[in-house]
Design a protein around this motif. Structure first.
Motif, short mmCIF file in Angstrom:
data_model
loop_
_atom_site.label_atom_id
_atom_site.label_comp_id
_atom_site.label_asym_id
_atom_site.label_seq_id
_atom_site.Cartn_x
_atom_site.Cartn_y
_atom_site.Cartn_z
N MET A 122 -17.03 39.80 -27.32
CA MET A 122 -17.98 40.64 -26.60
C MET A 122 -17.22 41.80 -25.96
O MET A 122 -16.26 41.59 -25.24
CB MET A 122 -18.70 39.82 -25.52
CG MET A 122 -19.60 40.65 -24.65
SD MET A 122 -20.63 39.73 -23.48
CE MET A 122 -19.45 38.92 -22.48
N GLU A 123 -17.64 43.00 -26.26
CA GLU A 123 -17.05 44.22 -25.72
C GLU A 123 -17.70 44.54 -24.38
O GLU A 123 -18.93 44.60 -24.28
CB GLU A 123 -17.28 45.36 -26.71
CG GLU A 123 -16.67 46.66 -26.29
CD GLU A 123 -15.24 46.81 -26.76
OE1 GLU A 123 -14.57 47.69 -26.21
OE2 GLU A 123 -14.82 46.05 -27.65
N ILE A 124 -16.87 44.75 -23.36
CA ILE A 124 -17.37 45.09 -22.02
C ILE A 124 -16.77 46.42 -21.60
O ILE A 124 -15.56 46.61 -21.66
CB ILE A 124 -16.98 44.01 -20.98
CG1 ILE A 124 -17.58 42.67 -21.37
CG2 ILE A 124 -17.44 44.43 -19.59
CD1 ILE A 124 -17.04 41.51 -20.58
N SER A 125 -17.64 47.35 -21.23
CA SER A 125 -17.16 48.62 -20.68
C SER A 125 -17.56 48.66 -19.21
O SER A 125 -18.58 48.10 -18.81
CB SER A 125 -17.76 49.81 -21.44
OG SER A 125 -19.17 49.80 -21.33
N VAL A 126 -16.72 49.30 -18.42
CA VAL A 126 -16.96 49.41 -16.98
C VAL A 126 -17.05 50.89 -16.64
O VAL A 126 -16.15 51.67 -16.99
CB VAL A 126 -15.84 48.73 -16.17
CG1 VAL A 126 -16.06 48.92 -14.68
CG2 VAL A 126 -15.76 47.24 -16.51
N ILE A 127 -18.15 51.26 -15.99
CA ILE A 127 -18.33 52.66 -15.60
C ILE A 127 -18.73 52.75 -14.13
O ILE A 127 -19.38 51.85 -13.59
CB ILE A 127 -19.40 53.37 -16.47
CG1 ILE A 127 -20.76 52.71 -16.31
CG2 ILE A 127 -18.98 53.41 -17.92
CD1 ILE A 127 -21.90 53.59 -16.77
N ASP A 128 -18.32 53.84 -13.52
CA ASP A 128 -18.73 54.12 -12.15
C ASP A 128 -20.10 54.79 -12.20
O ASP A 128 -20.32 55.71 -12.99
CB ASP A 128 -17.71 55.05 -11.49
CG ASP A 128 -17.97 55.28 -10.01
OD1 ASP A 128 -18.81 54.58 -9.42
OD2 ASP A 128 -17.30 56.17 -9.44
N VAL A 129 -21.02 54.30 -11.39
CA VAL A 129 -22.36 54.89 -11.28
C VAL A 129 -22.52 55.31 -9.81
O VAL A 129 -23.12 54.60 -9.00
CB VAL A 129 -23.46 53.90 -11.72
CG1 VAL A 129 -24.82 54.58 -11.73
CG2 VAL A 129 -23.15 53.30 -13.08
N PRO A 130 -21.92 56.46 -9.45
CA PRO A 130 -21.88 56.85 -8.04
C PRO A 130 -23.25 57.03 -7.40
O PRO A 130 -23.41 56.79 -6.20
CB PRO A 130 -21.07 58.14 -8.03
CG PRO A 130 -21.03 58.62 -9.43
CD PRO A 130 -21.27 57.43 -10.31
N GLU A 131 -24.24 57.42 -8.17
CA GLU A 131 -25.58 57.59 -7.58
C GLU A 131 -26.18 56.25 -7.13
O GLU A 131 -27.09 56.22 -6.32
CB GLU A 131 -26.53 58.31 -8.54
CG GLU A 131 -26.78 57.61 -9.85
CD GLU A 131 -25.77 57.93 -10.95
OE1 GLU A 131 -26.08 57.61 -12.11
OE2 GLU A 131 -24.69 58.48 -10.68
#
Length: 102
Positions: A1-10
């Motif tokens: 399983m591929e997991i990406s992590v992103i910042d969602v500042p809003e």
């Protein structure tokens, strides 16, 4: 399983995503000097698949990359994860300085 992590500042959080779905998030509050991680949650459908660890690692790597803030881990999951991964301890606010051993 591929997991990406992103910042969602809003939304004041980092999100772990897998196949377009939000698998979990780490909520934070920002000050000029700190990023305070307040709560981490993994969707029950993704529990036990390494999402929480990937989420914290990705968030801390992003904090390190930007180099502007120290981490204050109020969230017990983030705090314990850092405790198990001492290579991230230098990011923690007011962490004791390490000394070189001869």
């Amino acid at each position: 399983m591929e997991i990406s992590v992103i910042d969602v500042p809003e939304n004041n959080r980092y999100e772990a995503r897998s196949d377009g779905s939000t698998a979990g998030f780490a909520a934070y509050t920002l000050t000029d000097e700190l990023i305070v991680f307040t709560h981490t949650e993994v969707d029950p459908a993704f529990e036990g698949k390494g999402v929480g660890g990937a989420l914290v690692r990705g968030a801390l790597d992003d904090v390190r990359k930007h180099g502007k803030r120290s981490v204050l881990p109020v969230c017990p999951f983030v705090k314990s994860w850092i405790g198990r991964h001492p290579e991230y301890a230098d990011l923690v606010y007011d962490a004791p300085a390490t000394t070189a051993k001869d």
